[in-house]
Design a protein around this motif. Structure first.
Motif, mmCIF file in Angstrom:
data_model
loop_
_atom_site.group_PDB
_atom_site.id
_atom_site.type_symbol
_atom_site.label_atom_id
_atom_site.label_comp_id
_atom_site.label_asym_id
_atom_site.label_seq_id
_atom_site.Cartn_x
_atom_site.Cartn_y
_atom_site.Cartn_z
ATOM 1 N N GLU A 1 0.859 -1.240 -0.089
ATOM 2 C CA GLU A 1 -0.029 0.036 0.152
ATOM 3 C C GLU A 1 0.828 1.123 0.151
ATOM 4 O O GLU A 1 0.749 2.159 -0.665
ATOM 5 C CB GLU A 1 -0.769 0.000 1.230
ATOM 6 C CG GLU A 1 -2.163 -1.022 1.182
ATOM 7 C CD GLU A 1 -3.264 -0.243 1.794
ATOM 8 O OE1 GLU A 1 -3.387 0.787 2.188
ATOM 9 O OE2 GLU A 1 -4.148 -1.266 1.944
ATOM 10 N N SER B 1 -1.597 5.460 2.535
ATOM 11 C CA SER B 1 -1.155 5.578 3.721
ATOM 12 C C SER B 1 -1.023 4.421 4.781
ATOM 13 O O SER B 1 -0.569 4.261 5.548
ATOM 14 C CB SER B 1 -1.783 6.767 4.526
ATOM 15 O OG SER B 1 -3.220 6.266 4.623
ATOM 16 N N GLU C 1 -3.455 3.511 6.343
ATOM 17 C CA GLU C 1 -4.110 3.471 7.657
ATOM 18 C C GLU C 1 -5.123 2.664 8.187
ATOM 19 O O GLU C 1 -5.171 2.042 9.260
ATOM 20 C CB GLU C 1 -4.380 4.883 7.780
ATOM 21 C CG GLU C 1 -3.282 6.076 7.925
ATOM 22 C CD GLU C 1 -3.960 7.401 8.188
ATOM 23 O OE1 GLU C 1 -5.199 7.529 8.526
ATOM 24 O OE2 GLU C 1 -3.376 8.371 8.125
ATOM 25 N N GLN C 2 -5.888 2.409 7.098
ATOM 26 C CA GLN C 2 -7.283 1.456 7.198
ATOM 27 C C GLN C 2 -6.737 0.092 7.497
ATOM 28 O O GLN C 2 -7.190 -0.641 8.450
ATOM 29 C CB GLN C 2 -7.925 1.341 5.903
ATOM 30 C CG GLN C 2 -8.780 2.958 5.678
ATOM 31 C CD GLN C 2 -9.876 2.953 5.068
ATOM 32 O OE1 GLN C 2 -9.890 1.704 3.776
ATOM 33 N NE2 GLN C 2 -10.815 3.852 4.650
ATOM 34 N N LEU C 3 -5.586 -0.437 6.619
ATOM 35 C CA LEU C 3 -5.122 -1.693 6.922
ATOM 36 C C LEU C 3 -4.368 -1.681 8.506
ATOM 37 O O LEU C 3 -4.752 -2.774 9.037
ATOM 38 C CB LEU C 3 -4.008 -2.105 5.862
ATOM 39 C CG LEU C 3 -3.278 -3.367 5.860
ATOM 40 C CD1 LEU C 3 -4.283 -4.530 6.011
ATOM 41 C CD2 LEU C 3 -2.275 -3.738 4.735
ATOM 42 N N ALA D 1 -5.315 -0.318 10.908
ATOM 43 C CA ALA D 1 -6.263 -0.252 12.051
ATOM 44 C C ALA D 1 -6.877 -1.510 12.281
ATOM 45 O O ALA D 1 -7.276 -1.836 13.095
ATOM 46 C CB ALA D 1 -7.173 0.917 11.623
ATOM 47 N N THR D 2 -7.101 -2.447 11.448
ATOM 48 C CA THR D 2 -7.498 -3.472 11.353
ATOM 49 C C THR D 2 -6.888 -4.603 12.340
ATOM 50 O O THR D 2 -7.414 -5.486 13.149
ATOM 51 C CB THR D 2 -7.442 -4.354 10.253
ATOM 52 O OG1 THR D 2 -6.339 -4.709 9.709
ATOM 53 C CG2 THR D 2 -8.376 -3.751 9.041
ATOM 54 N N GLU E 1 -5.154 -2.783 14.934
ATOM 55 C CA GLU E 1 -4.874 -1.738 15.863
ATOM 56 C C GLU E 1 -3.368 -1.242 16.265
ATOM 57 O O GLU E 1 -3.028 -1.119 17.058
ATOM 58 C CB GLU E 1 -5.280 -2.120 17.418
ATOM 59 C CG GLU E 1 -6.719 -2.737 17.680
ATOM 60 C CD GLU E 1 -7.258 -2.956 18.886
ATOM 61 O OE1 GLU E 1 -6.163 -3.374 19.803
ATOM 62 O OE2 GLU E 1 -8.296 -3.355 19.113
ATOM 63 N N SER F 1 -0.521 1.554 14.229
ATOM 64 C CA SER F 1 -0.339 2.929 13.480
ATOM 65 C C SER F 1 1.091 3.193 13.283
ATOM 66 O O SER F 1 1.968 2.467 13.731
ATOM 67 C CB SER F 1 -0.572 3.828 15.102
ATOM 68 O OG SER F 1 0.143 3.797 15.976
#
Length: 624
Positions: free
Chosen positions: A510, A516, A518-520, A522-523, A525, A527
């Motif tokens: 990605e 970024s 970020e969504q991946l 977040a899965t 938790e 950062s």
């Protein structure tokens, strides 16, 4: 203290100075280096030193013939290397003066207490090793010569300015980075292992589940130590008292004397005249201790005012062959001194001229019974045990042929208990089975292929066993049901590692695509972390992650470097190196510059020394 002494002992054994001149007779030559022989006598002396220092542990570690042969071969190679170095140091003209030897001895860590040289400590260490002062001087002379070689090599090595500056820039660089640590634990609940996978892994990795051969032995053991301990309670107080009265002379501490001496070595110019002059000064009231410290050729006693150790005031004789341990002329003169403070005339010996002073003396003293009764009890029990041991050993060996097919009847002949080891492998042996001799015999064909009681097996000189096999299990693959959980755990670990890496590579993909992530992240938790001017040392970033960051190649101007890197504990890191800043070498302070230069010079010197030793060996005349 025991640990310190052990380290010192090992240092002496393996760094010690052993030359052909220290051995006499005509032993078998096993090698020759530059005309100097390496002999079986030298090897045996070093083996004996190892045995003396290791005590009972020697018999355990080197119980088999194969292990003893390996030790002898290692010692032989060590002696060859030492002689190679010695010969080449001599060729190079590297040696040491008496003053250098004296100074080196004062700095020798083994001779220090609390960082300060102690003459008593030096004497104790030398006595423990059975070293004379002359042997230590030879050892010190070689060590000093070796240090001269190392210093010479070190002095010829230096680091160029550009090397120092390049090292400084690499060491002090900072990096602008982004990163995320993907922990393997995040995937531990997301993997499953099927029965078919377990079966497939088991079938393809049979060697992992191979159970080694195991044996269960029945045995009878005859141990002098056990016999002696059993007999201790049978020794009566009357026997102890009677033995004490009959052998009271053995419990008498003989008279002792403490002397100091000044030695003027025969090699000193006008040795006799110098010694006579010192004696005159002493007779006129000069301080004996100060003169010894300043003039005595005996370096170690001189440091202590010429004082030697306390010795038994018993002359050498057929009944007491060791005597005081002094040479005859010295012993006779010292024992003739009657009053504390008395000083001899000049005494000539093979070492030179001595002046001897009686410093102190102790009268003979008999140890009271209560102080030695435990020792006598042990001695009487041991004497009785030795008699029983040899009697039973003779009976066992005599009856072995008659009862060799029946361990019970065999053991009954001397009322020994039959014991059992339980199943064990070569790697799981405990107790008596862990004894190297026992273990070697346990898996030998002579034991495993026989139903008879074995011949006598000596675990040590006074500990013997006779074996017979009760059960034997050959090497075999463990059934799947016994190792299924191991397989499941192994497959889970592999799948967790694969899942962790795959996820980290998704994040990398990605980022490479311009996203970024970020969504991946977040899965799970997680950062993304950005850090500017990150240092390799002293940052809050974990050590293994920091190493991975600084192991990556720096990016070209205007570009970034991204990678997935495995970490020490099985985690993975996704790393993005955005820029690298190198410090200006001109800002480096002088202390840092010197430190780096010395470090680089040391590295170069060590490499050169290793090459030099290799060259020494290649060019030396060595015959084996």
């Amino acid at each position: 203290m025991k640990v310190v002494l052990f380290v010192i002992i090992i240092f002496f054994i393996f760094a010690g100075y052993f030359t052909g001149t220290l051995f006499s007779g005509n032993p078998d030559k096993v090698a020759e280096v530059e005309g100097a022989e390496i002999t079986n006598a030298q090897i045996q002396q070093r083996v004996d030193n190892v045995r003396r220092q290791m005590g009972d542990q020697f018999e355990q570690q080197y119980a088999t013939e194969a292990s003893q042969q390996l030790l002898r071969q290692q010692i032989k190679e060590q002696l060859i290397s030492e002689q190679v170095l010695r010969a080449n140091l001599t060729k190079a003209g590297l040696t040491a003066s008496e003053q250098q030897i004296k100074a080196w001895a004062r700095e020798f860590p083994a001779f220090q207490i609390g960082g300060v040289y102690s003459a008593d400590q030096a004497k104790m260490i030398l006595a423990q090793q059975g070293w004379s002062e002359e042997r230590f001087r030879q050892f010190a002379r070689q060590q000093i010569a070796q240090e001269q070689l190392e210093q010479g090599v070190g002095a010829s090595n230096f680091a160029l300015n550009f090397e120092v500056e390049a090292y400084y820039q690499l060491q002090e660089q900072t990096r602008d980075v982004g990163y995320v640590r993907v922990a393997r634990e995040a995937f531990s609940d997301s993997v499953d292992v099927s029965d078919s996978e377990v079966k497939e892994y088991y079938e393809q990795n049979q060697t992992q589940f191979e159970q080694p051969e195991m044996v269960n032995l029945r045995y009878v053991r005859l141990s002098l130590t056990e016999l002696s301990q059993d007999l201790m309670a049978d020794v009566s107080n009357e026997q102890i008292t009677s033995f004490y009265e009959q052998n009271k002379a053995n419990y008498q501490d003989p008279a002792e004397i403490l002397v100091a001496h000044i030695l003027i070595d025969s090699s000193v110019e006008d040795a006799q005249s110098k010694a006579q002059s010192l004696l005159s000064d002493i007779e006129q009231g000069a301080d004996f201790a100060e003169l010894a410290k300043e003039h005595s050729s005996d370096t170690f006693s001189g440091e202590n005012g010429g004082q030697l150790d306390w010795v038994d005031a018993v002359p050498t004789s057929d009944d007491n062959p060791t005597g005081t341990g002094w040479v005859p002329e010295f012993e006779a003169a010292a024992l003739a001194l009657e009053n504390v403070g008395d000083v001899t005339d000049l005494v000539e010996s093979q070492f030179g001229y001595h002046i001897i002073k009686l410093v102190d003396k102790k009268a003979a003293d008999v140890s009271p019974l209560e102080n030695v009764q435990d020792e006598i009890r042990q001695q009487l029990a041991l004497e009785q045990a030795q008699k029983i041991f040899f009697e039973k050993q003779a009976i066992l060996n005599e009856k072995l042929f008659e009862y060799g097919d029946d361990l019970e009847k065999f053991a009954e002949q001397v009322e020994l208990e039959i014991q059992e080891t339980g199943l064990f492998s070569k790697d799981s042996a405990t107790g008596i089975a862990d004894n190297p001799v026992f273990l070697e015999k346990a898996f030998s064909a002579s034991i495993l292929e026989s139903t008879e009681v074995s011949d006598m097996i000596e675990l040590s000189q006074d500990d013997i066993v006779y074996l017979t096999v009760k059960d034997y299990q050959p090497s075999q693959v463990q059934p799947l049901e016994e190792v299924k959980q191991i397989v499941v755990d192994t497959l889970k670990e592999e799948k967790i590692a694969e899942a962790t890496k795959a996820y980290a590579e998704q994040v990398l993909a990605e980022l490479e695509a311009g996203g970024s992530a970020e969504q991946l992240l977040a899965t799970k938790e997680l950062s993304w972390t950005e850090s500017e001017a990150l240092k390799a040392r002293g940052s809050s970033v974990q050590f293994d992650l920091s190493n991975a960051i600084f192991a990556l190649q720096p990016p070209k101007e205007g570009e970034v470097i991204r990678a997935v890197e495995p970490l020490f504990n099985g985690d993975y890191a996704v790393i993005e190196v955005q820029a690298v800043q190198y410090p200006d070498p001109s800002t480096m302070d002088e202390a840092t510059r010197k430190q780096i230069a010395q470090r680089l010079a040391n590295v170069n010197a060590q490499a050169e020394l290793q090459g030099l030793m290799k060259t020494f060996r290649e060019k030396s005349e060595i015959s084996e």
